[in-house]
Design a protein around this motif. Sequence first.
Motif, mmCIF file in Angstrom:
data_model
loop_
_atom_site.group_PDB
_atom_site.id
_atom_site.type_symbol
_atom_site.label_atom_id
_atom_site.label_comp_id
_atom_site.label_asym_id
_atom_site.label_seq_id
_atom_site.Cartn_x
_atom_site.Cartn_y
_atom_site.Cartn_z
ATOM 1 N N GLY A 1 0.784 -1.232 0.000
ATOM 2 C CA GLY A 1 0.000 0.000 0.000
ATOM 3 C C GLY A 1 0.812 1.276 0.000
ATOM 4 O O GLY A 1 0.266 2.365 -0.160
ATOM 5 N N ILE A 2 2.126 1.153 0.156
ATOM 6 C CA ILE A 2 2.975 2.348 0.211
ATOM 7 C C ILE A 2 2.906 3.132 -1.101
ATOM 8 O O ILE A 2 2.913 4.362 -1.110
ATOM 9 N N GLY A 3 2.812 2.410 -2.216
ATOM 10 C CA GLY A 3 2.747 3.075 -3.518
ATOM 11 C C GLY A 3 1.536 3.960 -3.682
ATOM 12 O O GLY A 3 1.542 4.905 -4.485
ATOM 13 N N LEU A 4 0.497 3.684 -2.898
ATOM 14 C CA LEU A 4 -0.724 4.496 -2.983
ATOM 15 C C LEU A 4 -0.484 5.940 -2.559
ATOM 16 O O LEU A 4 -1.253 6.835 -2.928
ATOM 17 N N LEU A 5 0.577 6.155 -1.782
ATOM 18 C CA LEU A 5 0.908 7.519 -1.364
ATOM 19 C C LEU A 5 1.157 8.407 -2.577
ATOM 20 O O LEU A 5 0.926 9.624 -2.525
ATOM 21 N N TRP A 6 1.642 7.798 -3.667
ATOM 22 C CA TRP A 6 1.891 8.559 -4.895
ATOM 23 C C TRP A 6 0.770 8.363 -5.922
ATOM 24 O O TRP A 6 0.467 9.280 -6.677
ATOM 25 N N VAL A 7 0.180 7.191 -5.937
ATOM 26 C CA VAL A 7 -0.878 6.913 -6.915
ATOM 27 C C VAL A 7 -2.116 7.757 -6.663
ATOM 28 O O VAL A 7 -2.713 8.303 -7.604
ATOM 29 N N ILE A 8 -2.530 7.889 -5.403
ATOM 30 C CA ILE A 8 -3.739 8.648 -5.092
ATOM 31 C C ILE A 8 -3.617 10.118 -5.492
ATOM 32 O O ILE A 8 -4.541 10.673 -6.123
ATOM 33 N N PRO A 9 -2.512 10.811 -5.186
ATOM 34 C CA PRO A 9 -2.364 12.186 -5.679
ATOM 35 C C PRO A 9 -2.354 12.258 -7.205
ATOM 36 O O PRO A 9 -2.915 13.195 -7.794
ATOM 37 N N TYR A 10 -1.731 11.275 -7.833
ATOM 38 C CA TYR A 10 -1.680 11.217 -9.301
ATOM 39 C C TYR A 10 -3.097 11.088 -9.866
ATOM 40 O O TYR A 10 -3.464 11.769 -10.831
ATOM 41 N N MET A 11 -3.902 10.239 -9.248
ATOM 42 C CA MET A 11 -5.282 10.056 -9.688
ATOM 43 C C MET A 11 -6.087 11.341 -9.505
ATOM 44 O O MET A 11 -6.799 11.784 -10.413
ATOM 45 N N ASN A 12 -5.963 11.940 -8.325
ATOM 46 C CA ASN A 12 -6.714 13.160 -8.043
ATOM 47 C C ASN A 12 -6.331 14.301 -8.971
ATOM 48 O O ASN A 12 -7.199 15.064 -9.425
ATOM 49 N N ALA A 13 -5.045 14.415 -9.251
ATOM 50 C CA ALA A 13 -4.578 15.457 -10.168
ATOM 51 C C ALA A 13 -5.100 15.206 -11.581
ATOM 52 O O ALA A 13 -5.461 16.138 -12.308
ATOM 53 N N SER A 14 -5.168 13.935 -11.973
ATOM 54 C CA SER A 14 -5.663 13.577 -13.311
ATOM 55 C C SER A 14 -7.151 13.871 -13.438
ATOM 56 O O SER A 14 -7.615 14.374 -14.465
ATOM 57 N N TYR A 15 -7.924 13.565 -12.385
ATOM 58 C CA TYR A 15 -9.358 13.828 -12.432
ATOM 59 C C TYR A 15 -9.630 15.336 -12.472
ATOM 60 O O TYR A 15 -10.538 15.796 -13.183
ATOM 61 N N ALA A 16 -8.842 16.097 -11.721
ATOM 62 C CA ALA A 16 -8.990 17.553 -11.744
ATOM 63 C C ALA A 16 -8.616 18.111 -13.113
ATOM 64 O O ALA A 16 -9.253 19.037 -13.615
ATOM 65 N N THR A 17 -7.582 17.531 -13.711
ATOM 66 C CA THR A 17 -7.160 17.947 -15.049
ATOM 67 C C THR A 17 -8.246 17.634 -16.074
ATOM 68 O O THR A 17 -8.502 18.425 -16.992
ATOM 69 N N PHE A 18 -8.872 16.484 -15.927
ATOM 70 C CA PHE A 18 -9.967 16.094 -16.818
ATOM 71 C C PHE A 18 -11.071 17.138 -16.763
ATOM 72 O O PHE A 18 -11.581 17.588 -17.803
ATOM 73 N N TYR A 19 -11.441 17.550 -15.559
ATOM 74 C CA TYR A 19 -12.482 18.572 -15.408
ATOM 75 C C TYR A 19 -12.047 19.881 -16.047
ATOM 76 O O TYR A 19 -12.832 20.524 -16.772
ATOM 77 N N GLN A 20 -10.814 20.284 -15.808
ATOM 78 C CA GLN A 20 -10.325 21.541 -16.376
ATOM 79 C C GLN A 20 -10.362 21.504 -17.897
ATOM 80 O O GLN A 20 -10.710 22.506 -18.543
ATOM 81 N N ASN A 21 -10.051 20.365 -18.485
ATOM 82 C CA ASN A 21 -10.118 20.225 -19.934
ATOM 83 C C ASN A 21 -11.560 20.291 -20.428
ATOM 84 O O ASN A 21 -11.832 20.865 -21.491
ATOM 85 N N LEU A 22 -12.474 19.702 -19.664
ATOM 86 C CA LEU A 22 -13.893 19.779 -20.035
ATOM 87 C C LEU A 22 -14.364 21.225 -20.052
ATOM 88 O O LEU A 22 -15.100 21.644 -20.953
#
Length: 221
Positions: free
Chosen positions: A190-211
């Motif tokens: 689960g240690i990798g989630l420390l980086w994956v979760i921010p990456y996911m959140n940033a990607s979802y926010a980017t998706f919205y910004q592109n929309l």
Amino acid sequence: MRIGEVKSQARAALSGKWGLAVGTAFLIGLISSVIPGLVEVFVSGGFSNYFAQEEPTLTATIANLVTTVLLIPLGIGLYWFFLRLVREENPTLGSVFEVYADLKTSIKLIVTSIVVGFFVLLWSLLLIIPGIIKGIAYSQAFYILKDKPEYGTLQAITESRKLMDGYKWKYFLLQLSFIGWILLSILTLGIGLLWVIPYMNASYATFYQNLVTINNTTIEE
């Protein structure tokens, strides 16, 4: 809009700010997962009483539920943190808690979360697939409330449906693209989630910004 481009933009937004992003996501996740349990233990009369009982008392269960509900805005504040990050607005850890500065906004976010969950549940009772589709259709409601705080719950949900028209499959693929990273994170306990979760959140926010950009919507704070 290509998934690869969205994720590339997200990584660019995180560049030089990974420490802040990881630390913020970890702290909010820790608060959201630990505080309700601690409240339940406290209402039960302490750890000794809590572990001695076969099942939690009704009062303790209600306290846990109420605390969980009150923490809903904090989770949405994390979404807004990453949206600010993507927009290069230099968010801080403290900015996540600003969501509680206005009681009306906090209540609206709680109500919106409950209503979205209720709608998705109703669609899921028909079949799982419709529930997933509607969940994706409503996924932008909280970002919309950040940009349009004057919107009501149903208006934000409706605008999310409109914004996602023609992009639900793209969003699903974006979510699906993180499955491999999540599986790899499991191998690291689960240690990798420390980086994956921010990456996911940033990607979802980017998706919205592109929309928003695609729909020629002017963003005003």
